[in-house]
Design a protein around this motif. Structure first.
Motif, short mmCIF file in Angstrom:
data_model
loop_
_atom_site.label_atom_id
_atom_site.label_comp_id
_atom_site.label_asym_id
_atom_site.label_seq_id
_atom_site.Cartn_x
_atom_site.Cartn_y
_atom_site.Cartn_z
N GLY A 389 -8.68 27.58 48.82
CA GLY A 389 -8.55 28.83 48.07
C GLY A 389 -7.20 28.94 47.37
N GLY A 390 -6.36 27.90 47.46
CA GLY A 390 -5.06 27.92 46.80
C GLY A 390 -4.00 28.66 47.59
N VAL A 391 -4.31 28.99 48.85
CA VAL A 391 -3.35 29.71 49.69
C VAL A 391 -2.40 28.69 50.32
N ILE A 392 -1.10 29.03 50.37
CA ILE A 392 -0.12 28.12 51.00
C ILE A 392 -0.34 28.15 52.51
N VAL A 393 -0.63 26.98 53.10
CA VAL A 393 -0.84 26.93 54.54
C VAL A 393 0.31 26.25 55.27
N ASN A 394 1.15 25.54 54.54
CA ASN A 394 2.26 24.86 55.19
C ASN A 394 3.29 24.45 54.15
N GLU A 395 4.53 24.39 54.55
CA GLU A 395 5.59 23.90 53.68
C GLU A 395 6.49 23.01 54.52
N ALA A 396 6.96 21.91 53.96
CA ALA A 396 7.85 21.03 54.73
C ALA A 396 8.79 20.31 53.79
N SER A 397 10.01 20.10 54.25
CA SER A 397 10.91 19.21 53.52
C SER A 397 11.72 18.47 54.57
N GLY A 398 12.07 17.25 54.25
CA GLY A 398 12.82 16.45 55.21
C GLY A 398 12.38 15.01 55.10
#
Ligand code: CTP
Length: 412
Positions: A389-398
């Motif tokens: 649905g285009g919803v952000i479910v996770n974000e990560a950086s590293g």
């Protein structure tokens, strides 16, 4: 400011011990406190002063030194993580048997911290039934085995057994520490949430032949796909890697299909997809290929000052796999975008999600971000994961390993 963690680096007696210096250095530069426990044999390959200078701490070897401070258990008890690199066939056998005839053996037995080991030996030793059984015992105890890689060994031989690249070992170790902040210890390495599942991953960049010596390609090194394979293995999955022109070694224990072009990748992915529970399209697939491949080398004299190439569109592998998926199969795609504006980046990701029909899309900023290069050819990555649905479910950086684990959380 982050609290430094205590990492014990165990070094055993193999030629790859010289590469352990880079592992120690990477942990120190990362801001962690590093204590080296080297076996006597390890110090025949790399000097104690080097390890002390790089680790900024005394290097311990002898079981009978520091007895008053009960050193044989003290080092292991204060560790947040132990990394043994290189781990020789002999040290793996000793670990499997729980032997404690030197300081490293005592340190490991006295610790409840996660243990990561990076085997290094000749192919025959790695394939020997004794080593195979010992490694199986270690895996069953939740110990993370990184590598070995396949490649040139010390002599003239080539094969499985080469110690995994230091940056991959460091990335795996840091990802385990990140998952177990404040000395979460054994639980992290024992995480086997993908046991019994078959994960199919594409990695690298396709090359589209132009003539016998030239191709159209892209800058993907395959590091993110390989990190996904390594992380999935560590979490208990059976892994198939469809690898296009990787610049990093293929981890052992994955079933690997080498491909060159998008068409070859399509065939390999379609075949392997039939048995996969989870499919991750991390590869950078060329969108177009030369309409015809010249049989002989294209010659300047014959072409003149301007060369015009006619390209035709390649099939969209991810969209095809999504359209023909079997029930229960989870499909994760990537979107490599250079867009700098965060809202516009997400909008591009949402448009792509609608075209691809996968379950999750990992929106992957490539290029120069906040003063550093991310995405292609670097150890770091920054991603935002969208659902259908285009919803952000996770974000990560590293590190790519920590990003890999964040992506695999969607499948766990
Ligand atoms: N992909 C694919 N087959 C292609 C092109 C891309 O399977 N012929 C997959 C990639 O592996 C990735 C996703 O589709 O998982 C998105 O790839 P990306 O290069 O970001 O997008 P494209 O579909 O190629 O669109 P564009 O280049 O126009 O952004």
């Amino acid at each position: 400011m982050k609290t430094p963690r205590t990492i014990v680096v165990g070094i055993t007696g193999g030629i790859a011990a010289y590469k352990a210096v880079n592992i120690v250095r990477a942990f120190v530069l990362h801001g962690d406190s590093v204590h080296v426990v080297a076996t006597a044999a390890a110090l025949r390959f790399v000097g104690k002063p080097t390890l002390e200078a790089i680790s900024r701490n005394p290097v311990h070897t002898d079981l009978y030194e520091g007895v008053a401070e009960v050193r044989h258990v003290a080092i292991g008890q204060c560790a947040d993580l132990i990394v043994v690199a290189p781990a020789t066939a002999n040290s793996i056998a000793k670990l499997a048997a729980g032997l404690a005839d030197d300081l490293l053996g005592n340190t490991i037995l006295a610790s409840t911290a996660p243990l990561v080991i990076a085997p290094a030996m000749h192919t025959e030793m790695w394939n020997n039934p004794a080593t195979v059984a010992n490694v199986a015992v270690l895996r069953s105890r939740g110990i993370t085995i990184v590598g070995p890689g396949v490649g040139r060994l010390t002599g003239t031989d080539t094969g499985a057994g080469r110690m995994e690249e230091p940056e991959i070992i460091v990335a795996v170790a840091l990802a385990i520490l990140d998952r177990a902040p404040s000395a979460g210890k054994a639980a992290a390495s024992a995480r086997q949430d993908l046991a019994g599942r078959h994960v199919l991953i594409s990695a690298g960049g396709t090359r589209e032949p132009l003539d016998p010596v030239r191709y159209l390609g892209n800058r993907s090194s395959g590091m993110q796909g390989v990190a996904l394979a390594q992380a999935a293995l560590a979490r208990g999955a059976r892994v198939t890697l469809v690898a296009a022109n990787l610049e990093v070694p293929v981890p052992t224990n994955v079933s690997c299909v080498l491909v060159g072009s998008a068409q070859e990748m399509l065939e390999a992915m379609t075949t392997a997809a039939a048995a996969a529970d989870v499919i991750i399209m991390a590869a950078a697939v060329a969108d177009y290929r030369p309409k015809s491949v010249q049989l002989g080398k294209i010659k300047k004299d014959e072409v003149g000052d301007t060369l015009t190439l006619e390209l035709v569109k390649n099939p969209d592998i991810l969209a095809g796999l999504s359209a023909s998926r079997r029930p229960g199969q989870l499909i994760i795609g990537f979107a490599a975008e250079t867009e700098a504006d965060a809202d516009r980046l997400l909008a591009l990701g949402r448009e792509k999600m609608a075209r691809k029909g996968c379950d999750f899309l990992v929106v992957n900023r490539v290029g120069y971000v906040d003063g550093e290069t991310v995405g292609f050819g670097t150890e770091r990555n920054a991603v935002t994961v969208l659902d259908r649905g285009g919803v952000i479910v996770n974000e990560a950086s590293g590190s790519k390993m920590s990003v890999a684990n964040c992506i695999l959380d969607l499948a766990g």
